[in-house]
Design a protein around this motif. Structure first.
Motif, short mmCIF file in Angstrom:
data_model
loop_
_atom_site.label_atom_id
_atom_site.label_comp_id
_atom_site.label_asym_id
_atom_site.label_seq_id
_atom_site.Cartn_x
_atom_site.Cartn_y
_atom_site.Cartn_z
N LEU A 95 1.20 -10.97 -1.79
CA LEU A 95 -0.12 -10.88 -1.17
C LEU A 95 -1.16 -10.80 -2.29
CD1 LEU A 95 0.65 -7.94 1.29
CD2 LEU A 95 0.49 -10.33 1.91
N TRP A 96 -2.36 -11.24 -1.99
CA TRP A 96 -3.46 -11.13 -2.94
C TRP A 96 -4.37 -10.00 -2.47
CZ3 TRP A 96 -3.78 -13.76 -7.46
CH2 TRP A 96 -2.83 -14.78 -7.63
N VAL A 97 -4.62 -9.04 -3.36
CA VAL A 97 -5.47 -7.89 -3.04
C VAL A 97 -6.63 -7.83 -4.02
CG1 VAL A 97 -3.57 -6.58 -1.99
CG2 VAL A 97 -4.02 -6.32 -4.43
N ASP A 98 -7.50 -6.85 -3.85
CA ASP A 98 -8.67 -6.69 -4.72
C ASP A 98 -9.50 -7.97 -4.74
OD1 ASP A 98 -10.39 -5.27 -6.32
OD2 ASP A 98 -9.27 -5.60 -8.17
N ASP A 99 -9.81 -8.46 -3.55
CA ASP A 99 -10.60 -9.68 -3.37
C ASP A 99 -10.00 -10.89 -4.09
OD1 ASP A 99 -12.55 -8.44 -1.74
OD2 ASP A 99 -13.59 -7.69 -3.52
N GLY A 100 -8.66 -10.97 -4.10
CA GLY A 100 -7.97 -12.11 -4.69
C GLY A 100 -7.74 -12.01 -6.18
N ALA A 101 -8.06 -10.86 -6.78
CA ALA A 101 -7.91 -10.71 -8.23
C ALA A 101 -6.48 -10.36 -8.64
CB ALA A 101 -8.87 -9.65 -8.75
N VAL A 102 -5.72 -9.73 -7.75
CA VAL A 102 -4.40 -9.22 -8.11
C VAL A 102 -3.36 -9.69 -7.08
CG1 VAL A 102 -3.01 -7.16 -8.54
CG2 VAL A 102 -5.43 -7.19 -9.18
N GLU A 103 -2.26 -10.24 -7.59
CA GLU A 103 -1.14 -10.64 -6.73
C GLU A 103 -0.07 -9.56 -6.78
OE1 GLU A 103 1.76 -14.49 -5.99
OE2 GLU A 103 0.98 -14.12 -8.00
N VAL A 104 0.35 -9.07 -5.62
CA VAL A 104 1.42 -8.08 -5.56
C VAL A 104 2.59 -8.65 -4.75
CG1 VAL A 104 -0.06 -6.05 -5.84
CG2 VAL A 104 0.39 -6.91 -3.55
N SER A 105 3.80 -8.43 -5.23
CA SER A 105 5.00 -8.93 -4.57
C SER A 105 5.62 -7.84 -3.73
CB SER A 105 6.02 -9.40 -5.62
OG SER A 105 5.48 -10.46 -6.36
N HIS A 106 6.33 -8.25 -2.68
CA HIS A 106 6.99 -7.29 -1.79
C HIS A 106 8.27 -7.90 -1.24
CE1 HIS A 106 5.95 -9.45 1.91
NE2 HIS A 106 4.83 -9.77 1.26
N GLY A 107 9.16 -7.05 -0.78
CA GLY A 107 10.36 -7.49 -0.09
C GLY A 107 10.14 -7.44 1.41
N LYS A 108 11.21 -7.63 2.18
CA LYS A 108 11.10 -7.48 3.63
C LYS A 108 10.72 -6.04 3.95
CE LYS A 108 14.60 -10.86 4.91
NZ LYS A 108 15.82 -11.09 5.68
N ILE A 109 9.96 -5.87 5.01
CA ILE A 109 9.56 -4.53 5.44
C ILE A 109 10.00 -4.36 6.89
CG2 ILE A 109 7.64 -2.92 5.73
CD1 ILE A 109 6.04 -4.66 3.77
N ILE A 110 10.72 -3.28 7.18
CA ILE A 110 11.18 -3.05 8.54
C ILE A 110 10.02 -2.58 9.41
CG2 ILE A 110 13.56 -2.53 7.84
CD1 ILE A 110 12.88 0.45 8.30
N GLU A 111 10.13 -2.84 10.70
CA GLU A 111 9.11 -2.42 11.66
C GLU A 111 8.88 -0.92 11.54
OE1 GLU A 111 6.15 -2.76 14.30
OE2 GLU A 111 7.29 -4.48 13.56
N GLY A 112 7.63 -0.51 11.40
CA GLY A 112 7.28 0.90 11.25
C GLY A 112 7.40 1.39 9.82
N GLY A 113 7.94 0.58 8.92
CA GLY A 113 8.12 0.98 7.53
C GLY A 113 6.83 0.93 6.75
N LYS A 114 6.78 1.74 5.70
CA LYS A 114 5.60 1.78 4.83
C LYS A 114 6.10 1.91 3.40
CE LYS A 114 1.21 4.16 4.20
NZ LYS A 114 0.29 5.18 4.73
N LEU A 115 5.49 1.15 2.48
CA LEU A 115 5.89 1.25 1.09
C LEU A 115 4.67 1.11 0.19
CD1 LEU A 115 6.20 -1.85 -0.48
CD2 LEU A 115 7.72 -2.04 1.45
N LYS A 116 4.81 1.66 -1.01
CA LYS A 116 3.74 1.54 -1.99
C LYS A 116 4.14 0.47 -2.99
CE LYS A 116 0.97 4.00 -5.37
NZ LYS A 116 0.66 5.28 -6.01
N VAL A 117 3.22 -0.43 -3.23
CA VAL A 117 3.45 -1.50 -4.21
C VAL A 117 2.57 -1.21 -5.41
CG1 VAL A 117 3.31 -3.97 -4.64
CG2 VAL A 117 3.92 -3.16 -2.37
N VAL A 118 3.19 -1.12 -6.57
CA VAL A 118 2.47 -0.82 -7.80
C VAL A 118 1.80 -2.09 -8.30
CG1 VAL A 118 2.73 0.02 -10.17
CG2 VAL A 118 4.13 0.99 -8.34
N CYS A 119 0.61 -1.94 -8.82
CA CYS A 119 -0.11 -3.10 -9.37
C CYS A 119 0.62 -3.63 -10.59
CB CYS A 119 -1.53 -2.71 -9.75
SG CYS A 119 -2.57 -2.35 -8.32
N PRO A 120 0.64 -4.93 -10.78
CA PRO A 120 1.33 -5.52 -11.94
C PRO A 120 0.67 -5.13 -13.25
CG PRO A 120 0.17 -7.21 -10.68
CD PRO A 120 0.02 -5.94 -9.93
#
Length: 140
Positions: A95-120
């Motif tokens: 996903l692109w965050v910070d108005d498209g300035a930063v790309e963060v990668s993620h794995g599958k997320i289960i329904e109701g799940g929440k995870l923190k993604v560290v900035c690259p």
């Protein structure tokens, strides 16, 4: 008044002895939109060169659901017709965050799940939280 197509800009008129005359003509050739990337929600989509007034339509990239319609308006790309790309939980991606300035990668997320993604490396910030709600990823 607007300039006649395919020109853009404005014209001002005045009346002199019953004759309409142009006072100011600020008409010019419309600019095309060069090939490039466009941020749509948290997806970065690529488009080819688009001429003024023309539209490009496509489906969202892998990991996203939806479709988009991009139109060129005098050198600026805009979205049309409720375009959206919504990130889905059922596949790994980025996903692109910070108005498209930063790309963060993620794995599958289960329904109701929440995870923190560290900035690259090389970007600032504490990271973002991704949660899965009704099959779609919510970014906070």
């Amino acid at each position: 008044s607007e300039c006649p197509s395919p020109l853009v800009g404005t014209m001002r008129f005045y009346c002199q002895d019953g004759v309409v005359l142009a006072r100011e003509r600020q008409c010019r050739q419309a600019r095309p939109c060069p090939e490039g990337d466009f941020l749509l929600d948290h997806a970065k989509v690529h488009h080819s060169e688009i001429y003024h007034g023309f539209m490009e339509a496509s489906t969202c990239p892998a990991g996203f659901e939806g479709q988009y319609f991009l139109q060129c308006q005098d050198g600026e790309v805009i979205t049309m017709y409720n375009s959206s790309c919504t990130a889905t939980c059922d596949s790994a991606g980025s996903l692109w965050v910070d108005d498209g300035a930063v790309e963060v990668s993620h794995g599958k997320i289960i329904e109701g799940g929440k995870l923190k993604v560290v900035c690259p490396a090389g970007s600032a910030g504490e990271g973002v939280y991704l949660s899965c709600e009704d099959g779609y990823i919510n970014v906070t």
